[in-house]
Scaffold this motif. Sequence first.
Motif, mmCIF file in Angstrom:
data_model
loop_
_atom_site.group_PDB
_atom_site.id
_atom_site.type_symbol
_atom_site.label_atom_id
_atom_site.label_comp_id
_atom_site.label_asym_id
_atom_site.label_seq_id
_atom_site.Cartn_x
_atom_site.Cartn_y
_atom_site.Cartn_z
ATOM 1 N N GLY A 1 -55.278 26.470 4.633
ATOM 2 C CA GLY A 1 -55.486 25.219 5.621
ATOM 3 C C GLY A 1 -54.571 25.385 6.610
ATOM 4 O O GLY A 1 -54.524 24.458 7.579
ATOM 5 N N GLN A 2 -53.619 26.154 6.687
ATOM 6 C CA GLN A 2 -52.718 26.333 7.932
ATOM 7 C C GLN A 2 -52.936 27.594 8.707
ATOM 8 O O GLN A 2 -53.222 28.620 8.163
ATOM 9 N N GLU A 3 -52.700 27.510 9.968
ATOM 10 C CA GLU A 3 -52.834 28.688 11.039
ATOM 11 C C GLU A 3 -51.676 29.275 10.969
ATOM 12 O O GLU A 3 -50.513 28.846 11.320
ATOM 13 N N VAL A 4 -51.602 30.773 10.455
ATOM 14 C CA VAL A 4 -50.437 31.694 10.497
ATOM 15 C C VAL A 4 -50.729 32.774 11.229
ATOM 16 O O VAL A 4 -51.834 33.263 11.263
ATOM 17 N N TRP A 5 -49.717 33.591 11.696
ATOM 18 C CA TRP A 5 -49.906 35.109 11.981
ATOM 19 C C TRP A 5 -50.557 35.835 10.928
ATOM 20 O O TRP A 5 -49.841 35.576 9.850
ATOM 21 N N ALA A 6 -51.183 36.525 11.516
ATOM 22 C CA ALA A 6 -51.949 37.596 10.325
ATOM 23 C C ALA A 6 -51.031 38.557 9.945
ATOM 24 O O ALA A 6 -50.951 39.082 8.751
ATOM 25 N N TYR A 7 -50.014 38.812 10.515
ATOM 26 C CA TYR A 7 -48.918 39.679 10.042
ATOM 27 C C TYR A 7 -48.080 39.127 9.162
ATOM 28 O O TYR A 7 -47.495 39.734 8.045
ATOM 29 N N ASP A 8 -47.791 37.953 9.380
ATOM 30 C CA ASP A 8 -46.903 37.220 8.398
ATOM 31 C C ASP A 8 -47.764 36.875 7.108
ATOM 32 O O ASP A 8 -47.052 36.994 5.918
ATOM 33 N N ALA A 9 -48.952 36.700 7.202
ATOM 34 C CA ALA A 9 -49.705 36.474 5.939
ATOM 35 C C ALA A 9 -49.963 37.763 5.271
ATOM 36 O O ALA A 9 -49.653 37.698 4.132
ATOM 37 N N TYR A 10 -49.782 38.810 5.866
ATOM 38 C CA TYR A 10 -50.045 40.169 5.158
ATOM 39 C C TYR A 10 -48.674 40.456 4.607
ATOM 40 O O TYR A 10 -48.696 40.851 3.460
ATOM 41 N N ALA A 11 -47.253 40.027 5.015
ATOM 42 C CA ALA A 11 -46.283 40.195 4.502
ATOM 43 C C ALA A 11 -45.848 39.310 3.341
ATOM 44 O O ALA A 11 -45.377 39.751 2.299
ATOM 45 N N HIS A 12 -46.774 38.095 3.588
ATOM 46 C CA HIS A 12 -46.476 37.115 2.345
ATOM 47 C C HIS A 12 -47.176 37.779 1.344
ATOM 48 O O HIS A 12 -47.040 37.529 -0.246
ATOM 49 N N HIS A 13 -48.470 38.207 1.476
ATOM 50 C CA HIS A 13 -49.353 38.780 0.459
ATOM 51 C C HIS A 13 -48.623 39.850 -0.438
ATOM 52 O O HIS A 13 -48.907 40.013 -1.549
ATOM 53 N N LEU A 14 -48.031 40.873 0.112
ATOM 54 C CA LEU A 14 -47.140 41.826 -0.250
ATOM 55 C C LEU A 14 -46.135 41.244 -1.320
ATOM 56 O O LEU A 14 -45.846 41.856 -2.540
ATOM 57 N N ARG A 15 -45.641 40.083 -0.906
ATOM 58 C CA ARG A 15 -44.528 39.451 -1.855
ATOM 59 C C ARG A 15 -45.156 38.939 -3.159
ATOM 60 O O ARG A 15 -44.260 38.935 -4.138
ATOM 61 N N VAL A 16 -46.275 38.427 -3.076
ATOM 62 C CA VAL A 16 -46.960 37.853 -4.188
ATOM 63 C C VAL A 16 -48.004 38.795 -4.957
ATOM 64 O O VAL A 16 -48.520 38.079 -5.899
ATOM 65 N N MET A 17 -48.296 39.891 -4.392
ATOM 66 C CA MET A 17 -49.147 40.748 -4.971
ATOM 67 C C MET A 17 -48.671 41.055 -6.537
ATOM 68 O O MET A 17 -47.708 41.374 -6.597
ATOM 69 N N GLY A 18 -49.880 40.834 -7.543
ATOM 70 C CA GLY A 18 -49.609 41.129 -8.936
ATOM 71 C C GLY A 18 -49.157 39.988 -9.647
ATOM 72 O O GLY A 18 -49.153 40.182 -10.974
ATOM 73 N N GLU A 19 -48.722 38.939 -8.863
ATOM 74 C CA GLU A 19 -48.538 37.548 -9.771
ATOM 75 C C GLU A 19 -50.122 37.190 -10.452
ATOM 76 O O GLU A 19 -51.116 37.454 -9.824
ATOM 77 N N PRO A 20 -49.640 36.614 -11.698
ATOM 78 C CA PRO A 20 -48.507 36.245 -12.328
ATOM 79 C C PRO A 20 -48.226 37.293 -13.252
ATOM 80 O O PRO A 20 -46.964 37.032 -14.011
ATOM 81 N N ILE A 21 -48.926 38.453 -13.300
ATOM 82 C CA ILE A 21 -48.252 39.376 -14.268
ATOM 83 C C ILE A 21 -46.905 39.969 -13.965
ATOM 84 O O ILE A 21 -46.091 40.375 -14.681
ATOM 85 N N LEU A 22 -46.785 40.064 -12.548
ATOM 86 C CA LEU A 22 -45.362 40.493 -11.973
ATOM 87 C C LEU A 22 -44.708 39.202 -11.173
ATOM 88 O O LEU A 22 -45.455 38.498 -10.692
ATOM 89 N N PRO A 23 -43.569 39.092 -11.297
ATOM 90 C CA PRO A 23 -42.651 37.989 -10.403
ATOM 91 C C PRO A 23 -43.019 38.101 -9.295
ATOM 92 O O PRO A 23 -43.485 39.434 -8.464
ATOM 93 N N GLU A 24 -42.750 37.160 -8.303
ATOM 94 C CA GLU A 24 -42.636 37.305 -6.862
ATOM 95 C C GLU A 24 -41.650 38.395 -6.335
ATOM 96 O O GLU A 24 -40.615 38.644 -6.847
ATOM 97 N N ASN A 25 -42.165 39.289 -5.473
ATOM 98 C CA ASN A 25 -41.579 40.353 -4.934
ATOM 99 C C ASN A 25 -41.333 41.494 -6.013
ATOM 100 O O ASN A 25 -40.703 42.574 -5.591
ATOM 101 N N GLY A 26 -42.180 41.303 -7.419
ATOM 102 C CA GLY A 26 -41.993 42.300 -8.159
ATOM 103 C C GLY A 26 -42.654 43.815 -7.771
ATOM 104 O O GLY A 26 -42.073 44.877 -8.031
#
Length: 224
Positions: free
Chosen positions: A31-56
């Motif tokens: 629901g928030q407008e963000v830069w696609a580049y930042d959204a991509y970077a955030h997605h990388l940090r949380v990818m694999g959750e919950p099997i992996l921890p954040e930044n895992g």
Amino acid sequence: MAVSGLIMVGYLLIHMYGNLKMFAGKTMVDGQEVWAYDAYAHHLRVMGEPILPENGLLWIVRVVLLAAILVHIWSAFTLWSRARKASGGARRYAEKKALQRSYASYTMRWGGVTILLFVIYHLLHFTIGGTNPVVDTAPGAASIFPRVVESFQQPLVFISYLIAMIAVGLHIRHGFWSAFATLGANTSTKARTIWNAVAIAIALVIVLGFIAGPAAILFGGITL
């Protein structure tokens, strides 16, 4: 050396794809407008959750990449040392092929040193901070995309990036072909021609893909 080099080429292709998100503008996330580049970077940090921890997953990639870099450097030094011992430290006879060998050696050896120094600067500049007060104190500097834009609006930063990318391209151009030759793909004249063309294509895609965003920022095609 071939395997570690190909691992790094694979990483560069993925990293280049992520950098092209600079052209994507803004997107909606929760629901928030963000830069696609930042959204991509955030997605990388949380990818694999919950099997992996954040930044895992990021740390797994970092460890594999660091191991590949160290193995690559160690392999380069080992091969250089073996070559010197085999030749007794003597210079080769002057011949036409010596020019090709010198070009390849210069590209791989000093290009590799240039790339290593740039990677250190790149991490300090965009990840750790402290190398550029203008960028570190700019509005929104805590966010990745504004930090990238503020950086590449400075011509000297862009020029240093361009030089490093050219070094990367030359390194990949020779190294990619050499890697597959080492792994047994150099089986015929036709195979050499094909792999040579693939090496040139991969090098061009990576270099142009990495330069596209920063060039667009420098010349006003991408702004905050």
